[in-house]
Enzyme design. Sequence first.
Site: not given
Ligand code: 13P
Length: 355
Positions: A185, A296, A355
Amino acid sequence: MALSDYSSELIATAQSLASPGKGILAVDESTKTIGKRLGSIGVENTEANRQAYRGMLFTTAGLGDFISGAILYEETLFQNHADGESMVNKLGKLGIIPGIKVDMGLRPLVGAGSVETLCTGLDGLVERAADYYAQGARFAKWRAVLQITSDGCPSPLSVRENAWGLARYARSVQESGLVPIVEPEILMDGDHTIETTARIQEHVIQEVYHACQANGVLLEGTLLKPSMTVQGADCSEKADPAKVAAMTVRTLERSVPASVPGIVFLSGGLSEEAASVYLNNMNTIERKAKWNLGFSYGRALQHSCLKGWAGTNLEAGQKALLARAQANSEASLGRYVPGSQPSSDEQLFVAGYTY
Ligand code: 13P
């Protein structure tokens, strides 16, 4: 058992996950993160409430028409619904493949930029993945995070370390029969332009595949989960959906091997509507490679659903989830009509989000 024993199964699982018109529901928030979500609707972060919320998601009739897989947090993979049936069985009844977040979170990457991290969890991963397979999981996720800053991040050290970690993870879980979702990411934090994101993201993804090659990863049995190629959240020049789509497709065509069956985007703080509109635009562009371009999403599938559910309202929660799942299914086929399903335009981006 080893990768060679699982190779045809890995290829078949990756292809099912990347079925046209279907995407993945990311419900793998850590206990701390789901606590923030539940807190936003005034619900306490107890195991019973997490079970109630996720149990509501996994009993949404018709969800399997739009969703091929669900990424779970470890607690959920081993949890029962309140009615006593396992969450894995609930998903199975909907035709949804269970997956599992296997990384153990981010730690500071010493020697690199002050905001830079490495993703942990490689120790004992082959064995852990075998336990998850025995419990019913068929795919896995590992999220590495890179950040663009004006003082030179992502540093070469961070790019190299995170690419290598993703490749070691991918090879390790394939050894135990799980399809790896490879997630490098790039955060939206910052004021950089979309062109800067494109240049850096191309390089990052190329490094990921060099590392995968060095580790003998079976690419046909993997999926890529990138962020979309967007400008930094604080950049004054906002690219329109057509430009985001064109830049994202260009980035991927320059960096992702054709043997990867599917690319499933994360939503990364985009609003529900933007996540669908950008994906839809990408699927209307003539592309050079054949990978399926799907989703996803975590926040962009659950935001309205969580609000609708509000702790007790099963019907409103499920209706909102199904609406966003259908919208994104249509977007993955280039057939989404913006605004045709209830959605939120609320920006879900949070600076420094964990996250
Ligand atoms: P988001 O779509 O909220 O960014 O989360 C997806 C995800 O699995 C992040 O690791």
